[in-house]
Design an enzyme around this catalytic site. Sequence first.
Site, PDB file in Angstrom:
ATOM      1  N   GLU A 187       0.854  -1.180   0.000  1.00 49.20           N
ATOM      2  CA  GLU A 187       0.000   0.000   0.000  1.00 49.20           C
ATOM      3  C   GLU A 187       0.895   1.236   0.000  1.00 49.20           C
ATOM      4  OE1 GLU A 187      -3.267  -0.179   2.733  1.00 49.20           O
ATOM      5  OE2 GLU A 187      -3.535   1.997   2.726  1.00 49.20           O
TER       6      GLU A 187
ATOM      7  N   ASN B  35      -3.225  -1.580   7.699  1.00 51.88           N
ATOM      8  CA  ASN B  35      -4.515  -2.203   7.355  1.00 51.88           C
ATOM      9  C   ASN B  35      -4.253  -3.703   7.347  1.00 51.88           C
ATOM     10  OD1 ASN B  35      -5.938   0.270   6.997  1.00 51.88           O
ATOM     11  ND2 ASN B  35      -4.900   0.496   5.024  1.00 51.88           N
TER      12      ASN B  35
ATOM     13  N   LYS C   2      -3.707   0.029  13.978  1.00 53.73           N
ATOM     14  CA  LYS C   2      -4.595   1.032  13.392  1.00 53.73           C
ATOM     15  C   LYS C   2      -6.006   0.594  13.737  1.00 53.73           C
ATOM     16  CE  LYS C   2      -5.995   3.078   8.941  1.00 53.73           C
ATOM     17  NZ  LYS C   2      -5.698   3.154   7.484  1.00 53.73           N
TER      18      LYS C   2
ATOM     19  N   GLU D 209     -10.570   4.676   9.249  1.00 54.60           N
ATOM     20  CA  GLU D 209     -10.808   4.299   7.853  1.00 54.60           C
ATOM     21  C   GLU D 209     -11.351   2.881   7.729  1.00 54.60           C
ATOM     22  OE1 GLU D 209      -7.693   7.059   5.485  1.00 54.60           O
ATOM     23  OE2 GLU D 209      -6.807   5.243   6.320  1.00 54.60           O
TER      24      GLU D 209
ATOM     25  N   ARG E 131      -1.890   3.964  16.821  1.00 53.99           N
ATOM     26  CA  ARG E 131      -1.902   5.115  15.912  1.00 53.99           C
ATOM     27  C   ARG E 131      -3.025   6.092  16.250  1.00 53.99           C
ATOM     28  NH1 ARG E 131      -2.581   4.219  10.388  1.00 53.99           N
ATOM     29  NH2 ARG E 131      -0.917   5.546   9.572  1.00 53.99           N
TER      30      ARG E 131
ATOM     31  N   LYS F  45       1.002  11.153  13.230  1.00 48.30           N
ATOM     32  CA  LYS F  45       1.569  11.643  11.975  1.00 48.30           C
ATOM     33  C   LYS F  45       2.102  13.055  12.156  1.00 48.30           C
ATOM     34  CE  LYS F  45      -1.131   8.785   8.819  1.00 48.30           C
ATOM     35  NZ  LYS F  45      -1.955   8.721   7.572  1.00 48.30           N
TER      36      LYS F  45
ATOM     37  N   ASP G 194      -2.697  14.385   6.386  1.00 50.85           N
ATOM     38  CA  ASP G 194      -2.180  13.099   5.923  1.00 50.85           C
ATOM     39  C   ASP G 194      -0.981  13.249   4.992  1.00 50.85           C
ATOM     40  OD1 ASP G 194      -1.921  10.412   5.558  1.00 50.85           O
ATOM     41  OD2 ASP G 194      -3.594  10.193   4.179  1.00 50.85           O
TER      42      ASP G 194
ATOM     43  N   GLU H 280       3.555   9.147  -1.059  1.00 51.50           N
ATOM     44  CA  GLU H 280       2.158   8.973  -1.475  1.00 51.50           C
ATOM     45  C   GLU H 280       1.596  10.232  -2.125  1.00 51.50           C
ATOM     46  OE1 GLU H 280      -0.390   7.868   1.748  1.00 51.50           O
ATOM     47  OE2 GLU H 280      -2.236   8.103   0.576  1.00 51.50           O
TER      48      GLU H 280
ATOM     49  N   HIS I  54      -4.104  18.385   0.088  1.00 51.70           N
ATOM     50  CA  HIS I  54      -5.017  17.286  -0.248  1.00 51.70           C
ATOM     51  C   HIS I  54      -5.868  17.594  -1.479  1.00 51.70           C
ATOM     52  CE1 HIS I  54      -7.102  13.565   0.444  1.00 51.70           C
ATOM     53  NE2 HIS I  54      -6.552  13.395   1.620  1.00 51.70           N
TER      54      HIS I  54
END
Lengths: 720, 720
Positions: free
Chosen positions: B187, B230, B307, B311, B344, B380, B385, B413, B541
């Site tokens: 990912e 994830n 996590k 999400e 997290r 973070k 993000d 990313e 973003h």
Amino acid sequence: MTYIKKTFFKSILLFFVVCWSSSAQKDYKLWLQYNKVDNDNLKTEYLSNIKEIVSLGKSETSQIAFTELQSALDEMLGKKFENKSITTGDHNIIIGSKESLAPEIQKEIGNFDQINDEGFIIKSISIKNKKQLVITGKTDIGVLYGVYSFLRLMQTNKSIQNLNITDAPKTNIRILNHWDNLDRTVERGYAGFSLWNWQKLPDFIDQRYIDYARANASIGINGTVLTNVNANALILTPQYLEKVEALSNVFRPYGIKVYLTARFSAPIEIGGLKTADPKDAQVINWWKNKAKEIYKRIPDFGGFLVKANSEGQPGPQNYNRDHVDGANMLADAVAPFGGVIMWRAFVYSEHDANDRAKQAYAEFVPYDGKFKDNVIVQVKNGAIDFQPREPFHPMFGAMPKTPLMMEFQITQEYLGFSTHLVFLPKLFQEVLESDTYQKGKGTTVAKVIDGSLNKTKLTGIAGVSNIGNDLNWTGHPFAQANWYGFGRLAWNPYLDSETIADEWLRCTFSNDENFIKPVKQMMMQSREAVVNYMTPLGLHHIMDTGHHYGPGPWVSNLSRPEWNPVYYHKADKNGIGFDRSKTGTNATAQYAPEVEKMFDNLETCPEKDLLWFHHVSWDYKLKNGQTLWNGLALKYQEGVNQVAAMQNIWNKTQKYVDEERFKEVQMLLEIQHKEAKWWRDACLLYFQQYSKKELPLGVEKPTQSLDYFKSLKFPFAPGN
Amino acid sequence: MTYIKKTFFKSILLFFVVCWSSSAQKDYKLWLQYNKVDNDNLKTEYLSNIKEIVSLGKSETSQIAFTELQSALDEMLGKKFENKSITTGDHNIIIGSKESLAPEIQKEIGNFDQINDEGFIIKSISIKNKKQLVITGKTDIGVLYGVYSFLRLMQTNKSIQNLNITDAPKTNIRILNHWDNLDRTVERGYAGFSLWNWQKLPDFIDQRYIDYARANASIGINGTVLTNVNANALILTPQYLEKVEALSNVFRPYGIKVYLTARFSAPIEIGGLKTADPKDAQVINWWKNKAKEIYKRIPDFGGFLVKANSEGQPGPQNYNRDHVDGANMLADAVAPFGGVIMWRAFVYSEHDANDRAKQAYAEFVPYDGKFKDNVIVQVKNGAIDFQPREPFHPMFGAMPKTPLMMEFQITQEYLGFSTHLVFLPKLFQEVLESDTYQKGKGTTVAKVIDGSLNKTKLTGIAGVSNIGNDLNWTGHPFAQANWYGFGRLAWNPYLDSETIADEWLRCTFSNDENFIKPVKQMMMQSREAVVNYMTPLGLHHIMDTGHHYGPGPWVSNLSRPEWNPVYYHKADKNGIGFDRSKTGTNATAQYAPEVEKMFDNLETCPEKDLLWFHHVSWDYKLKNGQTLWNGLALKYQEGVNQVAAMQNIWNKTQKYVDEERFKEVQMLLEIQHKEAKWWRDACLLYFQQYSKKELPLGVEKPTQSLDYFKSLKFPFAPGN
């Protein structure tokens, strides 16, 4: 256990801790190691016969031929030759195509008609009493092939004096089929992921693309299908064609043409049409324009490979048309540009559970002579699907008016992935040597493939690639030999696999006879070993579901009957095997009478194919006097023992091989041995439920229960 | 166009055709090139100061330290040193931990209390009038770090005379987070696929595992989370734990602990329980037993990264419990074995569309002091993000009674994947230097992270890995610098990013000042360049959906409001920007009063964060006198110009860099320049719909329409 593992790792660490700077490289360099020639006499002979290099060509291909020669000689002899444009003195190597040669040299070379456009001549000649070595051909690609062939002489420590070599490929299309998806996963790929980095293409040219082209050129491969036969139509959109064009520009100077897979329903998916009917005018036109668009970018585009109406793929039958309609429609689209259509014969109906082995023949043979000239039908080596052993496909020789090309699988979908050492050229040779008897004795599959039997103009051999982005390209260092061997056999289907093993070992590892002899033996027996511990005596397709890794003879719950192992082995209390003889599905009738007779008769059917063609009682007496049950069990045991023997051979090679590759192969053989036992135990425990017999003496007792083996799951097996 | 391309490829071919034997290797060797020292004076100094190596340790780690030193000196000085177990003569390098040193040497070294267990001392001492150089520490790992630090002196051509270096890591956990899935997809991975070949593990140890451990140890990284946040619960089953154990055995001697991600619902998915409620006795027990099982295999297992309730991931809130309940339950399970839980803080509710930036703070700060001692909350760097630029996360400094660790994203990313050259340590430094004012002026984020501010015992820095199975590890040769820089900053959060760039360049390429000076400048400006051409003046973003590659400021159709770029830029006829001040969402109130005041006030809010905190009219006057619209447009143009400048710098480096890496970076910068223009044109055309103003002088006209940019699709973008 833990302790053992600890020390095991310790030993690895001590070996590997700081050797990346050299070893990783060896793995990457494949058979183009160009090791230093350490035999002094030989080195002297080589140096005294190579004073200068005279390279006459001007094309990119010619430059590649020269730089390849220059760098190889530098690595092997420690001398860097310059490129002299004119010949002075003697003992020069002169490389150039026919028309670049001075007339007096051409005269010395003699008749160029004995080679085709890709062939080459390597000849020691004397001009004005000066010895020269000429590497030539009709084209620059021929010259490049000649250079690689000459270098192979040196890599294998052969003499280069008084050479007179004439060689040319016996097939037109020598091609890799990459089952690579656009997300870079590789169907049946076990060496990492796809080499094609679509996101960074077209503007980023990965060095690997060039190294890939170079490796293929060195063994005569001249085509590559970049995408999976289970095709995605997006590859035919401008966004991707631009990327394909970039790859074709890299491959072209190496004599490699790019091909793509065509999804038959593309006119609907990316063309916005309502149908993909091959007789529909708009569809026909769409493909014609698509071909134009592609050839505008890639003037030497090879053509399309098509999997149609097979395993759920769309095709002409969706519109009540047939394979001829579909293939010829596409053929017309690429014909103006010299393109070809490779149409796969790998089909089996969802509605006919009778005998999957019969269906490709039944569906295609009636079409013999109906395909356009630029269509070639691509037939797998056997009638089922790339098993450790299959009898040759009955279609070979059965369609005299249709070009047929061979489809071998280099990646080991059913043969232990990239974990098991299996030297496939032995398998390929077995198929190519098979006698179809279609025009009487001696009409081998090879003669069908190279076109000599039926004077076929279009010929080819395809290999489903085992290449991925692993550092060593193929996952297993010895899987490199399968890539190499495929290329050599595509060039010359009559080559002996032992010769290929010998060449590859010398080019890849060492010329030391103490290494070559045993390791060659290990390679030569590796294919029979995998047959023995997976599917002896003609058993087939008893691998576990989907991923095909490990045994699954018990699987019987899949939606289509012919997807289930039980469909293939048909074990019951009476015996085991698939009766394809007259008394059964009569698949034997698809072969020429002589072959049909041989397979049909239990007495004459080779025991290696016994359970492929016959359902045989557990008590049936094998030629060695054993009952079938005992013979079967002993075959499984023999396979395990053969892997142990391979380990013993390899463990003695440490002083001839770099640490890293030695360790890699050692670890992999250890896994292979463990998994050979897994196969033996799982299959025998399962079949024993039907034979109700004890394991014979000499067969080790299983260490786990059948339920344990059934419980094993591999949720993320690669390539699935 | 085609012609240009052709010649472009031609030039590549001529460069690359036969250079794989050396170049591919350089890419692979990262910053451990150990180039030959070609400065004669320096070489003389080095050789005269290194007569022998005396290695006193016996552990695997000690053996690694010695072999690393031996092979590095061999490569740099062309002299292969043996391992002397006893000291004779002078100018030896003596390596060994404190207790392995003779008392008189220990005395000369002095006070070991100034370093922690991972620290080291490099000291030139004199024993019986004989000069010796001692590399020591409290542990063998400390010694190994010392050896790498010493070698870095030589790699960067520093003097090694009269050394007296004392260094120790300022954080406990210096860890990579691999978002690697069990199918080997990664990912947000842009450097190929996962290094972890689960199918061949545990019995096949890929050389890359060892090279990976070695590279990490050389920069002080001491932990790795093997799996994606994830998470898939299967990683916690015996089938996979056996493989994890094998990796831990490889990493252990390099001082690297293995961690796993724990899927909160694992007790249901693989435990067969009906619930994963952290207060449920069976669940508590299941995790306790799972921990036991893991530690039985891996005694130094690091712990779990979690996590939860983020999400769509499962978590304690599914059972009306909170983060404290969940984290502490897991903490209890691993506590007996010294394990930690990294929990997290990256959470944002599906039900609160008000301001995503506020939610982590709002949810976690009330829990301050409630977590068990072996829990560390992973935050973070910014509140949204991993954007090209974000203000520091308001949680830093706001939870004085709770250990907080930093989560940086090394993989790009939102910063052009592995295609764009962006030197991230500049970004990391900006965050670490930010002043939270939580305990008055000078209470920087770094002081929160290293525990000095609140005397936190458990400290750490995590980096989301940019490592894949690409030959060069990170896709972009310069992305190696981000891996390197992350490790160096995790060791010492106060390091200057320019120092890091300097070190990395010298170790990776060359010590030639004519190369170092301009290329360092190129690296240092690269981060501001990407901010300018993607998200200047506090924009964030606005990347395209899902893959986050390329611009998508127009995207407004996603199911959750805070997934849509329009939610973040809020462009309208009045202006642009997200009002997080008092007049808006009041997110500024989450900062300390001094910081709140600064951000809240349009006049004092740094322009680099302007549109993050304020909705500003198109006519607003920037400090440089430009209107916001003109200033925004000129920033986009500046970003494009900066990439062009980077290209000019790189194009002059050819003589200092090997052909392959030179070409790679050249091609990648060409793409980056093209894509910087794409960003500029797409964003300005889109925002222009609202500003209704002309582009100012100096900004190039877009070459395509907004509709064209909107039409671009990337169906198989990697990492998605």
